[in-house]
Design a protein around this motif. Structure first.
Motif, PDB file in Angstrom:
ATOM      1  N   MET A   1      39.630  15.594 -10.884  1.00  0.00           N
ATOM      2  CA  MET A   1      38.792  14.444 -10.560  1.00  0.00           C
ATOM      3  C   MET A   1      39.043  13.301  -9.786  1.00  0.00           C
ATOM      4  O   MET A   1      39.911  12.516 -10.092  1.00  0.00           O
ATOM      5  CB  MET A   1      37.959  13.942 -11.757  1.00  0.00           C
ATOM      6  N   GLU A   2      38.253  13.138  -8.568  1.00  0.00           N
ATOM      7  CA  GLU A   2      38.881  11.715  -7.802  1.00  0.00           C
ATOM      8  C   GLU A   2      38.303  10.518  -8.461  1.00  0.00           C
ATOM      9  O   GLU A   2      37.063  10.747  -8.843  1.00  0.00           O
ATOM     10  CB  GLU A   2      38.420  11.962  -6.492  1.00  0.00           C
ATOM     11  N   ARG A   3      39.040   9.682  -8.700  1.00  0.00           N
ATOM     12  CA  ARG A   3      38.532   8.400  -9.526  1.00  0.00           C
ATOM     13  C   ARG A   3      38.512   7.107  -8.457  1.00  0.00           C
ATOM     14  O   ARG A   3      39.231   7.216  -7.582  1.00  0.00           O
ATOM     15  CB  ARG A   3      39.639   7.946 -10.506  1.00  0.00           C
ATOM     16  N   ARG A   4      37.331   6.390  -8.697  1.00  0.00           N
ATOM     17  CA  ARG A   4      37.039   5.140  -7.963  1.00  0.00           C
ATOM     18  C   ARG A   4      36.337   4.313  -8.640  1.00  0.00           C
ATOM     19  O   ARG A   4      35.487   4.769  -9.466  1.00  0.00           O
ATOM     20  CB  ARG A   4      36.432   5.915  -6.574  1.00  0.00           C
ATOM     21  N   GLY A   5      36.657   2.960  -8.462  1.00  0.00           N
ATOM     22  CA  GLY A   5      35.707   1.917  -9.160  1.00  0.00           C
ATOM     23  C   GLY A   5      36.631   1.358 -10.463  1.00  0.00           C
ATOM     24  O   GLY A   5      37.715   1.955 -10.706  1.00  0.00           O
ATOM     25  N   PHE A   6      35.606   0.510 -10.972  1.00  0.00           N
ATOM     26  CA  PHE A   6      36.103  -0.220 -12.259  1.00  0.00           C
ATOM     27  C   PHE A   6      35.056  -0.066 -13.530  1.00  0.00           C
ATOM     28  O   PHE A   6      34.223   0.014 -13.215  1.00  0.00           O
ATOM     29  CB  PHE A   6      36.371  -1.594 -11.702  1.00  0.00           C
ATOM     30  N   ALA A  43      34.297  -9.901 -18.318  1.00  0.00           N
ATOM     31  CA  ALA A  43      33.911  -8.807 -17.726  1.00  0.00           C
ATOM     32  C   ALA A  43      32.632  -8.816 -16.857  1.00  0.00           C
ATOM     33  O   ALA A  43      32.512  -8.259 -15.670  1.00  0.00           O
ATOM     34  CB  ALA A  43      33.299  -7.784 -19.093  1.00  0.00           C
ATOM     35  N   HIS A  44      31.793 -10.074 -17.252  1.00  0.00           N
ATOM     36  CA  HIS A  44      30.989 -10.323 -16.297  1.00  0.00           C
ATOM     37  C   HIS A  44      31.283 -10.787 -15.005  1.00  0.00           C
ATOM     38  O   HIS A  44      31.001 -10.313 -13.779  1.00  0.00           O
ATOM     39  CB  HIS A  44      30.052 -11.483 -16.907  1.00  0.00           C
ATOM     40  N   ASN A  45      32.352 -11.736 -15.081  1.00  0.00           N
ATOM     41  CA  ASN A  45      32.651 -12.194 -13.780  1.00  0.00           C
ATOM     42  C   ASN A  45      33.294 -11.521 -12.687  1.00  0.00           C
ATOM     43  O   ASN A  45      33.345 -11.456 -11.588  1.00  0.00           O
ATOM     44  CB  ASN A  45      33.470 -13.659 -14.042  1.00  0.00           C
ATOM     45  N   VAL A  46      34.392 -10.562 -13.305  1.00  0.00           N
ATOM     46  CA  VAL A  46      35.138  -9.770 -12.334  1.00  0.00           C
ATOM     47  C   VAL A  46      34.298  -8.748 -12.021  1.00  0.00           C
ATOM     48  O   VAL A  46      34.400  -8.114 -10.765  1.00  0.00           O
ATOM     49  CB  VAL A  46      36.510  -9.340 -13.298  1.00  0.00           C
ATOM     50  N   GLY A  47      33.397  -8.176 -12.841  1.00  0.00           N
ATOM     51  CA  GLY A  47      32.574  -7.192 -12.525  1.00  0.00           C
ATOM     52  C   GLY A  47      31.651  -7.526 -11.382  1.00  0.00           C
ATOM     53  O   GLY A  47      31.719  -6.718 -10.265  1.00  0.00           O
ATOM     54  N   ILE A  48      31.041  -8.636 -11.443  1.00  0.00           N
ATOM     55  CA  ILE A  48      29.970  -9.077 -10.296  1.00  0.00           C
ATOM     56  C   ILE A  48      30.884  -9.715  -9.017  1.00  0.00           C
ATOM     57  O   ILE A  48      30.578  -9.427  -8.046  1.00  0.00           O
ATOM     58  CB  ILE A  48      29.044 -10.199 -10.861  1.00  0.00           C
ATOM     59  N   GLY A  49      32.134 -10.245  -9.344  1.00  0.00           N
ATOM     60  CA  GLY A  49      32.820 -10.704  -8.228  1.00  0.00           C
ATOM     61  C   GLY A  49      33.264  -9.509  -7.587  1.00  0.00           C
ATOM     62  O   GLY A  49      33.231  -9.523  -6.306  1.00  0.00           O
ATOM     63  N   ALA A  56      29.234  -1.629  -2.701  1.00  0.00           N
ATOM     64  CA  ALA A  56      29.373  -0.106  -2.763  1.00  0.00           C
ATOM     65  C   ALA A  56      30.299   0.486  -3.770  1.00  0.00           C
ATOM     66  O   ALA A  56      30.399   1.503  -4.128  1.00  0.00           O
ATOM     67  CB  ALA A  56      29.441   0.519  -1.272  1.00  0.00           C
ATOM     68  N   LEU A  57      31.278  -0.420  -4.303  1.00  0.00           N
ATOM     69  CA  LEU A  57      32.200  -0.209  -5.351  1.00  0.00           C
ATOM     70  C   LEU A  57      31.552   0.406  -6.587  1.00  0.00           C
ATOM     71  O   LEU A  57      30.856  -0.548  -7.073  1.00  0.00           O
ATOM     72  CB  LEU A  57      33.271  -1.388  -5.521  1.00  0.00           C
ATOM     73  N   PRO A  58      32.071   1.197  -6.990  1.00  0.00           N
ATOM     74  CA  PRO A  58      31.201   1.506  -8.458  1.00  0.00           C
ATOM     75  C   PRO A  58      31.828   0.580  -9.528  1.00  0.00           C
ATOM     76  O   PRO A  58      33.243   0.352  -9.593  1.00  0.00           O
ATOM     77  CB  PRO A  58      31.626   3.012  -8.553  1.00  0.00           C
ATOM     78  N   ARG A 133      34.227   8.139 -14.114  1.00  0.00           N
ATOM     79  CA  ARG A 133      35.163   8.535 -12.759  1.00  0.00           C
ATOM     80  C   ARG A 133      35.614   7.273 -12.415  1.00  0.00           C
ATOM     81  O   ARG A 133      36.253   7.307 -11.255  1.00  0.00           O
ATOM     82  CB  ARG A 133      33.928   9.110 -11.820  1.00  0.00           C
ATOM     83  N   ALA A 134      35.703   6.152 -13.119  1.00  0.00           N
ATOM     84  CA  ALA A 134      36.367   5.049 -12.748  1.00  0.00           C
ATOM     85  C   ALA A 134      37.653   4.991 -12.691  1.00  0.00           C
ATOM     86  O   ALA A 134      38.366   6.022 -13.468  1.00  0.00           O
ATOM     87  CB  ALA A 134      35.928   3.676 -13.534  1.00  0.00           C
ATOM     88  N   LYS A 135      38.546   4.311 -11.898  1.00  0.00           N
ATOM     89  CA  LYS A 135      40.034   4.241 -11.973  1.00  0.00           C
ATOM     90  C   LYS A 135      40.569   3.292 -12.648  1.00  0.00           C
ATOM     91  O   LYS A 135      41.675   3.531 -13.156  1.00  0.00           O
ATOM     92  CB  LYS A 135      40.189   4.254 -10.438  1.00  0.00           C
ATOM     93  N   PHE A 136      40.046   2.031 -12.582  1.00  0.00           N
ATOM     94  CA  PHE A 136      40.589   0.911 -13.206  1.00  0.00           C
ATOM     95  C   PHE A 136      39.710   0.284 -14.587  1.00  0.00           C
ATOM     96  O   PHE A 136      38.693   0.671 -14.474  1.00  0.00           O
ATOM     97  CB  PHE A 136      40.651  -0.307 -12.334  1.00  0.00           C
ATOM     98  N   LEU A 137      40.394   0.081 -15.645  1.00  0.00           N
ATOM     99  CA  LEU A 137      39.662  -0.677 -16.646  1.00  0.00           C
ATOM    100  C   LEU A 137      40.096  -2.177 -16.546  1.00  0.00           C
ATOM    101  O   LEU A 137      41.476  -2.406 -16.743  1.00  0.00           O
ATOM    102  CB  LEU A 137      40.136  -0.155 -17.839  1.00  0.00           C
ATOM    103  N   HIS A 138      39.202  -3.186 -16.392  1.00  0.00           N
ATOM    104  CA  HIS A 138      39.708  -4.406 -16.830  1.00  0.00           C
ATOM    105  C   HIS A 138      39.048  -4.929 -18.008  1.00  0.00           C
ATOM    106  O   HIS A 138      37.964  -4.938 -18.191  1.00  0.00           O
ATOM    107  CB  HIS A 138      39.270  -5.257 -15.822  1.00  0.00           C
ATOM    108  N   LEU A 139      39.826  -5.789 -18.785  1.00  0.00           N
ATOM    109  CA  LEU A 139      39.598  -5.692 -20.285  1.00  0.00           C
ATOM    110  C   LEU A 139      40.048  -7.071 -20.786  1.00  0.00           C
ATOM    111  O   LEU A 139      40.991  -7.744 -20.443  1.00  0.00           O
ATOM    112  CB  LEU A 139      40.400  -4.733 -21.277  1.00  0.00           C
ATOM    113  N   GLY A 140      38.984  -7.814 -21.138  1.00  0.00           N
ATOM    114  CA  GLY A 140      39.261  -9.246 -22.017  1.00  0.00           C
ATOM    115  C   GLY A 140      38.038  -9.544 -22.682  1.00  0.00           C
ATOM    116  O   GLY A 140      36.924  -9.128 -22.530  1.00  0.00           O
TER     117      GLY A 140
END
Length: 332
Positions: A1-6, A43-49, A56-58, A133-140
């Motif tokens: 599975m190709e992963r993309r996004g956060f 999560a909000h700030n980095v996600g919306i950033g 187009a980034l998932p 299918r996300a590639k990265f997890l950003h957690l805080g």
């Protein structure tokens, strides 16, 4: 599975931003000028950033909100930006987390008054990675979520449990801290590092983790920040350690190569507020790493994203598109 996004997970909170004329002494008066309501939290700030940089980034969100007006606001904000909200959980009995952000107009310095609310009830069970299918997890944010800050299962805390689950599911990981007591930051974050691929923190936080004084007479010392970043890199398997501060950033990559970069020079008249500048920097760096950019270019994009965020008193509303950030990078 190709992963993309956060997946941007953990802290979702409402920011009540107030521009004040000066920071008052106790029992004196400060005048509030502008008032705004915005989403906040890592999560909000980095996600919306990330979505502002590249629509187009998932991006998927994981968090816990109340069934209240603040929760509705945050949930709709995520949907407006095209963030996947399937794991944005809601509960009735607790109010959505909020922060009163007091920003002094002339200095852009911020003071935060935080109510943890629903974030205290977030548990590892809210995080499911089997259908992404996300590639990265950003957690805080470590340190302001009561249940996740406690031991969980066989792990030192719930953050470690989440990161271990994410790694087992094939995700690459990053964590975000908050500037709390240094010893408490070390207690919470150091057990996470074996499960962390990238660490992007500020001058105080890298000093806390390495137990090195990185801020001298109120100003970040770049050499000490780099020394602290190297100490964290040497202690574990983190692929990239980045420490940012107002005048620049330092980094250490997977091979131990060291980097230093300067922030974009802005006149005082161009700075409206610094709420979310650190998250904008993180979003820029993470986006560039996700896209396979060199570390120097990733730091430059981080600085450009942070610079665009300073145009507004809110956390994310002025973060620039990739084209806008690249234009800034080209003039620096």
């Amino acid at each position: 599975m190709e992963r993309r996004g956060f997946i941007c997970a953990g802290c979702w909170t409402l920011d009540r931003v107030k521009l004040i004329d000066a920071w008052p002494q106790e029992e004196t008066l400060a005048m509030i000028g502008e008032i705004d309501r915005q989403g906040g939290g890592s999560a909000h700030n980095v996600g919306i950033g990330l979505k502002r940089i590249d629509a187009a980034l998932p991006v998927e969100g994981i968090g816990l909100l109340g069934q209240d007006a603040d929760g509705d606001f945050l949930f709709e904000r995520a949907r407006e930006y095209g963030i996947d909200t399937r794991q944005m959980h809601r509960i009735d009995e607790v109010a959505t987390s909020f922060t009163d952000v007091m920003t002094v107009r002339d200095t852009a310095r911020r003071t935060f008054f935080h109510h943890t609310g629903t974030n205290d009830h977030l548990t590892p069970a809210h995080f499911v990675f089997t259908d992404t299918r996300a590639k990265f997890l950003h957690l805080g944010l470590l340190g302001v979520h009561a249940r996740l800050d406690r031991p969980a299962e066989d792990y030192a805390n719930g953050w470690v449990a989440i990161l271990a689950s994410a790694k087992a599911a094939g995700l690459e990981t990053s964590i975000e801290l908050v500037s709390i007591d240094s010893a408490r930051n070390r207690e919470l974050a150091l057990p996470c590092l074996p499960y962390v691929d990238r660490l992007i923190v500020n001058d105080q936080e890298i000093g806390a983790l390495a137990d090195i004084e990185t801020v001298v007479q109120g100003k970040a010392d770049p050499e000490r920040c780099l020394h602290a970043a190297c100490a964290i890199w040497e202690a574990g398997d983190v692929k990239l350690v980045v420490a940012h501060y107002p005048s620049g950033a330092v980094a250490v990559d997977a091979e131990g190569r060291r980097y230093r970069s300067e922030s974009l020079a802005l006149g005082a008249e161009a700075i409206v507020g610094s709420v979310g500048a650190g998250d904008a920097f993180a979003a820029g760096v993470l986006y560039a790493v996700h896209e396979g950019w060199a570390i120097e270019a990733a730091l430059a994009l981080g600085h450009a994203a942070a610079a665009t965020s300073l145009r507004s008193a809110t956390s994310v509303e002025s973060v620039g598109t990739l084209a806008e950030c690249r234009a800034l990078m080209a003039t620096s």
